[in-house]
Design an enzyme around this catalytic site. Sequence first.
Site, PDB file in Angstrom:
ATOM      1  N   HIS A 180       0.838  -1.199   0.000  1.00  0.00           N
ATOM      2  CA  HIS A 180       0.000   0.000   0.000  1.00  0.00           C
ATOM      3  C   HIS A 180       0.873   1.249   0.000  1.00  0.00           C
ATOM      4  O   HIS A 180       2.010   1.219   0.446  1.00  0.00           O
ATOM      5  CB  HIS A 180      -0.967   0.022   1.190  1.00  0.00           C
ATOM      6  N   HIS A 220       0.770   5.148   1.301  1.00  0.00           N
ATOM      7  CA  HIS A 220       0.107   6.166   2.119  1.00  0.00           C
ATOM      8  C   HIS A 220       0.139   7.479   1.344  1.00  0.00           C
ATOM      9  O   HIS A 220       1.187   7.872   0.830  1.00  0.00           O
ATOM     10  CB  HIS A 220       0.865   6.401   3.432  1.00  0.00           C
TER      11      HIS A 220
END
Length: 163
Positions: free
Chosen positions: A124, A126
């Site tokens: 992922h 951010h």
Amino acid sequence: MESSKVGSVAGLNSEREGRKSARSTAAWCVFCGIVERRQPSNIVYEDEDHIAFLDIAPFSEGHLLVCPKKHGETIWEMDESEIGELFMLASRISRAVVSAVHADGFRFVQNNGEAANQVVAHVHVHVIPVKFADRGRFMERKKFAPEELTEIASRIRNELNRP
């Protein structure tokens, strides 16, 4: 030139730390649970291959995560085209986030492995909006009420849907 795997440390991690296989890891991954709607979240964007949702313990208003739907623990488990797509989407979403929360800039943070502070073992990025008022300050996690998160997600979705 054809895209290829950047590499894989999944096998090494499994051997060294006795971790579960990638398949069993995906079964209990909180981000896979969000993709499959088994976990609650404030989703701001979704397509066939990606999902973006607000962080539940954000560093700032609008802090969100952009993830591939396909489970993989680190960026080394992605091919170059998948990495490019992930960051192009993160860039597109960052514009909407900055606008929605009236930020002055943003950070991309992408951690790989526990030593790098990767808390959830699913790739992922951010997207963390920042304001001049916070410049130079240590980033601390913030708490928002559920209705505040719903409202922030709505503002970001509205910005993403603008022509």
